[in-house]
Motif scaffolding. Structure first.
Motif, PDB file in Angstrom:
ATOM      1  N   ASP A   1      38.551  47.748  39.748  1.00  0.00           N
ATOM      2  CA  ASP A   1      39.817  48.477  39.612  1.00  0.00           C
ATOM      3  C   ASP A   1      39.573  49.952  39.309  1.00  0.00           C
ATOM      4  N   GLN A   2      40.623  50.736  39.577  1.00  0.00           N
ATOM      5  CA  GLN A   2      40.518  52.173  39.384  1.00  0.00           C
ATOM      6  C   GLN A   2      40.277  52.525  37.910  1.00  0.00           C
TER       7      GLN A   2
ATOM      8  N   HIS B   1      48.474  54.267  47.433  1.00  0.00           N
ATOM      9  CA  HIS B   1      47.078  54.699  47.522  1.00  0.00           C
ATOM     10  C   HIS B   1      46.460  54.334  48.874  1.00  0.00           C
TER      11      HIS B   1
ATOM     12  N   ALA C   1      45.329  46.038  48.756  1.00  0.00           N
ATOM     13  CA  ALA C   1      45.214  46.839  47.528  1.00  0.00           C
ATOM     14  C   ALA C   1      43.784  47.355  47.395  1.00  0.00           C
TER      15      ALA C   1
ATOM     16  N   THR D   1      48.274  52.587  39.647  1.00  0.00           N
ATOM     17  CA  THR D   1      49.177  53.364  40.496  1.00  0.00           C
ATOM     18  C   THR D   1      50.381  53.805  39.662  1.00  0.00           C
TER      19      THR D   1
ATOM     20  N   ALA E   1      44.912  42.847  43.594  1.00  0.00           N
ATOM     21  CA  ALA E   1      46.352  43.134  43.585  1.00  0.00           C
ATOM     22  C   ALA E   1      46.999  42.878  44.953  1.00  0.00           C
TER      23      ALA E   1
ATOM     24  N   GLY F   1      49.691  43.407  40.834  1.00  0.00           N
ATOM     25  CA  GLY F   1      49.114  44.694  40.455  1.00  0.00           C
ATOM     26  C   GLY F   1      47.930  44.386  39.581  1.00  0.00           C
ATOM     27  N   THR F   2      47.140  45.396  39.249  1.00  0.00           N
ATOM     28  CA  THR F   2      45.975  45.084  38.430  1.00  0.00           C
ATOM     29  C   THR F   2      46.298  45.095  36.934  1.00  0.00           C
ATOM     30  N   ALA F   3      47.521  45.490  36.544  1.00  0.00           N
ATOM     31  CA  ALA F   3      47.890  45.347  35.122  1.00  0.00           C
ATOM     32  C   ALA F   3      47.891  43.857  34.747  1.00  0.00           C
TER      33      ALA F   3
END
Ligand code: ASP
Length: 316
Positions: A192-193, A82, A150, A31, A146, A174-176
């Motif tokens: 994940d995206q 999102h 999410a 994101t 996330a 978050g997915t980081a």
């Protein structure tokens, strides 16, 4: 009073102010990636004003989303979020905002596929082998996401439900940070995206197993990945969209300016190229109009609510 009158009439955006886009997930994630590219692309159409990112992460985006719902409705605080806008209402018993009534809708930004990826040390090298590995390791698998609502949570929820296999879920801001732990082997799987996973897949830092779209992707590094649907999970399909929002009550002329700047950004060749390189498709349809954006989100709420409720036993 005279000075106040002049300021009140000052055209939006004022050069000495900053437009802040709140990203409700951690820096460095998907994101955040979309928001940073968008901020750059919107700067020029907004007359060169500075556009900065504020990562107000946590609780599956509900913290950052609430922050924008409460912000001054002057156009200087925006939200990029999102599909969570459509999934949160079904997943939270109580939300500190109402998706339908607390925001001005500024337009959809893009659609992004997701990928199912694994830690580099996972023995499985393709989806078939992953299936076997999951079957052999029931009760021992850790799946990152996330936070409730999410995209990664939604995808993981649908995946567990489709397999009828319960995994231990680990929530991140978050997915980081989730992908960092995946690379480090602390978790096994993550959905994940592509905006986050493509570079990691290209660098072979993670194992990639499948895409969540109904068709295979054309991005060179992802084109050989099977869809989950063709891999035996009939009807599995998740595509993530991002939209831009302002707090309810933002003046109509400011909303129109922001929407105009967003539409200009969505036609910016640099923005389009960057997004395409990450597997995303920049919005070029009616959903870039505020009324259509709102209609679309409502349709997504109606679509995902029952699916999430049906998959409910895996909802954490
Ligand atoms: N978009 C990610 C997700 O839904 C979170 C993030 O941007 O970090 O999992």
């Amino acid at each position: 009073a005279a000075v106040f009158g002049v300021q009140a009439q000052q055209a939006f955006p004022s050069k000495d102010k900053t437009v802040t886009i709140v990203v409700p997930f951690a820096a460095g994630g998907p994101t955040d990636r979309v928001a940073r590219d968008l901020a750059e692309a919107m700067r020029k159409p907004l007359g060169g004003v500075s556009v900065v990112i504020d990562n107000a992460a946590g609780a599956g985006s509900s913290i950052g989303t609430a922050k924008v719902a409460r912000a001054n409705p002057d156009g200087y605080t925006l939200l990029l979020n999102h599909i969570a806008m459509a999934t949160m209402p079904a997943l939270y018993r109580k939300l500190p905002f109402n998706v339908s009534t607390d925001f001005e809708y500024l337009g959809i930004v893009n659609d992004v596929p997701m990928t199912l990826i694994g830690r580099p040390s996972l023995p499985a090298n393709n989806y078939q082998e992953l299936s076997t590995w999951i079957g052999q390791n029931k009760g021992k698998i850790n799946l990152g996401h996330a936070g409730l609502g999410a995209a990664s949570h939604l995808c993981g929820l649908l995946y567990q439900n489709a397999l009828k296999v319960e995994m231990t879920t680990v929530a991140y801001k978050g997915t980081a940070p989730a992908i960092t732990d995946l690379i480090g082997g602390q978790i096994d799987l993550l959905c994940d995206q592509t905006t986050n996973t493509t570079s990691q897949i290209e660098a072979k830092k993670v194992k990639a197993y499948a895409v969540t779209t109904d068709k295979r992707l054309s991005t060179p590094s992802l084109k050989d990945l099977p869809t989950l649907a063709e891999s035996g999970l009939k009807d599995f399909q998740v595509t993530i969209w991002h939209g831009l929002y302002a707090p309810k009550g933002t003046p109509a002329e400011v909303v129109a300016k922001l929407n105009g700047a967003l539409k200009a950004a969505l036609k910016d060749p640099d923005f389009i190229k960057k997004q395409e390189g990450l597997g995303a498709v920049v919005a070029a349809d009616q959903r870039v109009e505020p009324a259509e954006h709102k209609k679309f989100v409502q349709a997504e709420i109606n679509k995902w609510g029952p699916i999430i409720k049906a998959a409910g036993t895996y909802a954490d």
